[in-house]
Design an enzyme around this catalytic site. Structure first.
Site, mmCIF file in Angstrom:
data_model
loop_
_atom_site.group_PDB
_atom_site.id
_atom_site.type_symbol
_atom_site.label_atom_id
_atom_site.label_comp_id
_atom_site.label_asym_id
_atom_site.label_seq_id
_atom_site.Cartn_x
_atom_site.Cartn_y
_atom_site.Cartn_z
ATOM 1 N N GLU A 59 0.528 -1.619 0.139
ATOM 2 C CA GLU A 59 0.315 0.026 -0.021
ATOM 3 C C GLU A 59 0.911 1.267 -0.050
ATOM 4 O O GLU A 59 0.829 2.041 -0.379
ATOM 5 C CB GLU A 59 -0.888 0.509 1.405
ATOM 6 C CG GLU A 59 -2.553 -0.517 0.870
ATOM 7 C CD GLU A 59 -3.081 -0.415 -0.186
ATOM 8 O OE1 GLU A 59 -2.774 0.400 -0.275
ATOM 9 O OE2 GLU A 59 -3.305 -0.755 -0.784
ATOM 10 N N CYS A 72 -18.198 -0.490 -17.799
ATOM 11 C CA CYS A 72 -17.814 -0.426 -16.824
ATOM 12 C C CYS A 72 -19.319 -0.873 -15.212
ATOM 13 O O CYS A 72 -20.618 -0.683 -16.262
ATOM 14 C CB CYS A 72 -17.797 1.576 -17.053
ATOM 15 S SG CYS A 72 -18.319 1.870 -14.153
HETATM 16 S S1 SF4 Z 1 -16.959 7.252 -15.994
HETATM 17 FE FE1 SF4 Z 1 -18.541 6.755 -14.523
HETATM 18 S S2 SF4 Z 1 -19.568 4.975 -16.200
HETATM 19 FE FE2 SF4 Z 1 -17.283 5.381 -16.832
HETATM 20 S S3 SF4 Z 1 -15.906 4.067 -16.183
HETATM 21 FE FE3 SF4 Z 1 -15.847 6.020 -14.298
HETATM 22 S S4 SF4 Z 1 -17.421 5.479 -13.100
HETATM 23 FE FE4 SF4 Z 1 -17.337 3.824 -15.018
#
Ligand code: SF4
Length: 373
Positions: A38, A203
Site C-alpha cells: 500500500e 463499467c
Molecule cells: S466515468 Fe462512470 S461509467 Fe465511466 S468508467 Fe468511471 S465510473 Fe464508470
C-alpha cells in the site's frame, strides 16, 4: 444515485470476473506485505511497483528485518520508485512497531494512523485487505470513481470536496466481503475508470454514473485552476577524481531527497571554487557544464546544471565524513542515490573527458543563469 447495496453488488460481481486476483501481495496477504504494498502503491502504478515489491520483501521479509536494516539499504532498494519520504517513514514505522507494538502491526485504523506514513486511507486499506474487517478507503482511484459517479463539483483538494468523498466512500463500503470490495473499487479506478480514457462501456457502474450520462467523465474530479509550477535552480558539482570516483553527499534526513546521496549542490550565482573550499574543504579545477537536468517534483520543478570538476589536491581528507563518500560507478555501494544523479552517473562522458584547470584564468568564469535557468 445508486443505492449502497446495488453499488457494492455491481462492483463485486465485476470484480469476480475482471478484477486483479494475482498480485504478488495477494498471494500471502500478511499485514506486513499489504502495508508495504500500500505504501509503494501511493502515487505509483501496480506494474511499476511489482519488481520493487519483490526485491524489498526479498531483502526484508519481516518487520523486524526492515527495522534492523540501515536506512541507506532501505533507500537503495527504493531507488527509482520516487517519493522517498515513503521509504523513510516505512523504516521509522517499522522501528515504532518493534518498540511500541511488540513487533506486530496494529489492526485498528486509529492506531495504524499513529505510525509514520500511514494516513486514513492507507490504514483503511490495511485493515480491510489484511485483517478482513470493515474499513473505508479513499485513494486516488476511489476518489476518481466517486467524483465521476456523482459529478461532484468540489475538487478533492479542497476540504468540502474531500469531506463529501469520505461520506460517499463510507456510505458505499459494505459490511460483508470488504476485502474484495476494497480491491474491486481500486481495480475499477486503475483499469476502467482511468484518468484519461475511462472505458464507460465496460463499467459496472455506468447505468448510475452521472458524469457518464453527461458525457463529461474526464471533467471529473474537478481540479483547482492551474498555477504555473515554480522552478528552482541549482548547480551540481560533479567532482571526479583521477581514479574515476565521484564525490557524493548525503542529504539531510528530512526535506528534498532526504537521506539520499546526491552531488554537492550550490547556487547558480555562487562561486563553485569558493563553495568547494569552504563547504567541502578542497580546491577544485573547473571543467565544462553538462546539459541541464530538469526534474519534476509535486510542487515545483528542479533545474540542475552539472559542472564537471576535479580536485586539485587534498581530496583524500573528505573520506573522514560519514555524509560524504567517493563513489565508484564500477563497484557501486549499496546506497540510495537520487534518480537524476544515478542517471547522470551512467553517462560515460561524465568520466572520460579530462578536466582542464581554469582555476587561475580570470577570463573563464562560470556561466550563471537567471532564476529560471
Ligand atoms: S466515468 Fe462512470 S461509467 Fe465511466 S468508467 Fe468511471 S465510473 Fe464508470
Amino acid at each position: 444515485m445508486p443505492r449502497a447495496f446495488e453499488f457494492s453488488a455491481a462492483l463485486l460481481a465485476w470484480f469476480e470476473r475482471h478484477g486483479r486476483h494475482d498480485l504478488p501481495w495477494q498471494h500471502e496477504p500478511t499485514p506486513y506485505r499489504i502495508w508495504v504494498s500500500e505504501i509503494m502503491l501511493q502515487q505509483t502504478q501496480v506494474e511499476t511497483v511489482m519488481p520493487y515489491f519483490a526485491r524489498f520483501i526479498g531483502h526484508f521479509p519481516t518487520i523486524a528485518a526492515l527495522a534492523a536494516a540501515p536506512l541507506d539499504q532501505v533507500l537503495h532498494l527504493w531507488s527509482g520508485l520516487g517519493y522517498y519520504a515513503r521509504a523513510r517513514n516505512l523504516h521509522r514505522a517499522a522501528h515504532r512497531v518493534i518498540d511500541r507494538h511488540g513487533g506486530v502491526l496494529p489492526d485498528a485504523v486509529e492506531t495504524l494512523q499513529t505510525l509514520p506514513g500511514i494516513g486514513r486511507s492507507t490504514a483503511g486499506a490495511i485493515v480491510a485487505l489484511a485483517f478482513g474487517r470493515r474499513a473505508v478507503i479513499l485513494d486516488g482511484n476511489v476518489k476518481r470513481v466517486l467524483a465521476r459517479c456523482h459529478a461532484l463539483d468540489d475538487p478533492p483538494t479542497i476540504a468540502a470536496g474531500e469531506r463529501r468523498l469520505w461520506q460517499l466512500a463510507e456510505q458505499y463500503t459494505p459490511q460483508q466481503r470488504v476485502a474484495a470490495y476494497t480491491q474491486a473499487i481500486m481495480d475499477l479506478g486503475a483499469t476502467v475508470c482511468t484518468r484519461e480514457r475511462p472505458a464507460c462501456d465496460r463499467c459496472p457502474l455506468a447505468a448510475a454514473c452521472v458524469a457518464q450520462r453527461q458525457r463529461r467523465a474526464t471533467d471529473y474530479p474537478r481540479r483547482r485552476p492551474a498555477r504555473g509550477q515554480p522552478v528552482r535552480t541549482a548547480r551540481w558539482l560533479l567532482i571526479v577524481r583521477a581514479d574515476g570516483e565521484v564525490l557524493l553527499e548525503r542529504r539531510p534526513p528530512t526535506g528534498l531527497w532526504g537521506g539520499l546521496w546526491c552531488l554537492p549542490e550550490c547556487a547558480l550565482d555562487e562561486d563553485p571554487r569558493e563553495f568547494a573550499r569552504s563547504r567541502l574543504g578542497i580546491d577544485i579545477d573547473l571543467g565544462d557544464e553538462l546539459p541541464r537536468i530538469s526534474h519534476r517534483f509535486t510542487h515545483f520543478r528542479l533545474e540542475a546544471t552539472p559542472l564537471r570538476c576535479a580536485p586539485s589536491g587534498g581530496a583524500r581528507r573528505l573520506m573522514a565524513s560519514g555524509d560524504r563518500l567517493w563513489y565508484n560507478v564500477a563497484r557501486p555501494a549499496a546506497i540510495g542515490i537520487a534518480t537524476p544523479v544515478s542517471q547522470l552517473l551512467k553517462n560515460p562522458a561524465v568520466f572520460h573527458q579530462p578536466v582542464m584547470s581554469v582555476a587561475n584564468d580570470p577570463d573563464r568564469g562560470v556561466k550563471t543563469h537567471g532564476p529560471t535557468g
